[in-house]
Design a protein around this motif. Structure first.
Motif, PDB file in Angstrom:
ATOM      1  N   THR A  49       0.835  -1.192   0.000  1.00  0.00           N
ATOM      2  CA  THR A  49       0.000   0.000   0.000  1.00  0.00           C
ATOM      3  C   THR A  49       0.875   1.250   0.000  1.00  0.00           C
ATOM      4  N   LEU A  63       0.935   6.425   4.063  1.00  0.00           N
ATOM      5  CA  LEU A  63      -0.237   7.187   4.471  1.00  0.00           C
ATOM      6  C   LEU A  63      -0.138   8.655   4.082  1.00  0.00           C
ATOM      7  N   ASN A  64       1.047   9.256   4.223  1.00  0.00           N
ATOM      8  CA  ASN A  64       1.178  10.681   3.898  1.00  0.00           C
ATOM      9  C   ASN A  64       0.940  10.939   2.411  1.00  0.00           C
ATOM     10  N   GLU A 120      -2.830  10.918   1.869  1.00  0.00           N
ATOM     11  CA  GLU A 120      -3.421  12.171   2.345  1.00  0.00           C
ATOM     12  C   GLU A 120      -3.205  13.300   1.341  1.00  0.00           C
ATOM     13  N   LYS A 151      -8.570  11.955   7.532  1.00  0.00           N
ATOM     14  CA  LYS A 151      -8.359  10.768   8.370  1.00  0.00           C
ATOM     15  C   LYS A 151      -9.634   9.935   8.474  1.00  0.00           C
ATOM     16  N   ILE A 160     -10.132   8.027   5.193  1.00  0.00           N
ATOM     17  CA  ILE A 160      -9.246   6.861   5.111  1.00  0.00           C
ATOM     18  C   ILE A 160      -9.714   5.768   6.064  1.00  0.00           C
ATOM     19  N   ASP A 217     -10.221   2.994   3.744  1.00  0.00           N
ATOM     20  CA  ASP A 217      -8.873   2.450   3.660  1.00  0.00           C
ATOM     21  C   ASP A 217      -8.153   3.100   2.470  1.00  0.00           C
ATOM     22  N   THR A 218      -7.385   2.326   1.695  1.00  0.00           N
ATOM     23  CA  THR A 218      -6.628   2.891   0.571  1.00  0.00           C
ATOM     24  C   THR A 218      -7.250   2.501  -0.766  1.00  0.00           C
TER      25      THR A 218
END
Length: 254
Positions: free
Chosen positions: A54, A57-58, A61, A81, A84, A88-89
């Motif tokens: 995956t 996270l940054n 965002e 947030k 997500i 999720d992704t």
């Protein structure tokens, strides 16, 4: 059998990671190492390597912020947030929901958390646990009913897969904490919250413990490994995820 979960392996210094993967692990222990690196060799012994492909996270965002700007909107950090957390992704679902949110807020320039909570649906905890339990205990009619419900919306299969993986990992963790460490419900839930950011409902946790009394933990681990493989292959574009999920799940309850 004891399971040790090591998350974010890519953040471990290389020297320490080498020491970890070369360590002698007792036969009664399995170490599950989750890592976002493609060049990690699979060590011998009682290791299970889960390669997480995956996006960081940054980066997700930043992508969400750019997507919102395409519709002339800004989106708050807590809204990102929450988005997500719910999706999720799954970039297809994220893109679809951002477009929906942008139109929903109308003349307002900002997408906020409360709007995400109102508009973007998420899988209920009890629903996904019921689904996983039906798979584990081969309740075919329940599986068929819920499978059609969960996979009827295009693009939702990644969300379903991530929630199934989360649920199976919770089963493995609870088994270790309850049956090996002897922790009580409160301590177990505190540990779950420290990993996933949310507490389980007491009813859900009690049902997990009850199911573990009759479930085969090795079969749960095998199912977890199979779903991880689907996750990796789908991110590489090697499989049709909805079809593969459906076929595998049906094979488990045939």
């Amino acid at each position: 059998l004891k399971f040790v979960l090591v998350k974010d392996g890519e953040q471990i210094p290389k020297q320490n990671l080498q020491k970890l993967t070369s360590a002698s692990i007792p036969d009664f222990t399995k170490v599950i190492l989750i890592i976002n690196q493609k060049d990690v060799s699979i060590p011998k012994g009682n290791f299970i390597i889960v390669k997480d492909y995956t996006a960081p996270l940054n980066q997700i965002e930043i992508w969400i912020e750019k997507k919102a700007k395409e519709y002339g909107k800004t989106i708050t950090k807590d809204a990102i947030k929450e988005l997500i957390r719910r999706l999720d992704t799954n970039f297809y679902a994220l893109s679809t929901e951002i477009k929906k949110l942008a139109f929903y807020v109308g003349d307002r320039k900002e997408i906020r958390k409360e709007t995400v909570s109102e508009i973007v649906k998420e899988l209920g905890e009890e629903d996904i646990f019921e689904f996983v339990n039906a798979i584990m205990f081969s309740r075919r009619n329940d599986v068929l009913r819920m499978l059609d419900h969960f996979l009827k919306d295009q693009g939702q299969e990644n969300l379903i897969l991530s929630q199934v993986l989360k649920t199976l990992s919770i089963y493995l963790i609870v088994n270790d904490l309850k049956n090996k460490e002897g922790l009580n419900l409160r301590a177990i839930n505190e540990y779950i919250a420290s990993i996933f950011g949310t507490y389980l409902r007491t009813k859900t946790l009690e049902e997990i413990i009850k199911n573990l009394e009759v479930a085969n933990i090795e079969n749960i681990l095998k199912q977890y490994s199979a779903f991880v493989e689907f996750d990796v292959k789908s991110k590489r574009g090697e499989i049709d995820l909805p079809l593969s999920l459906r076929n595998y799940i049906l094979s488990r309850v045939s």
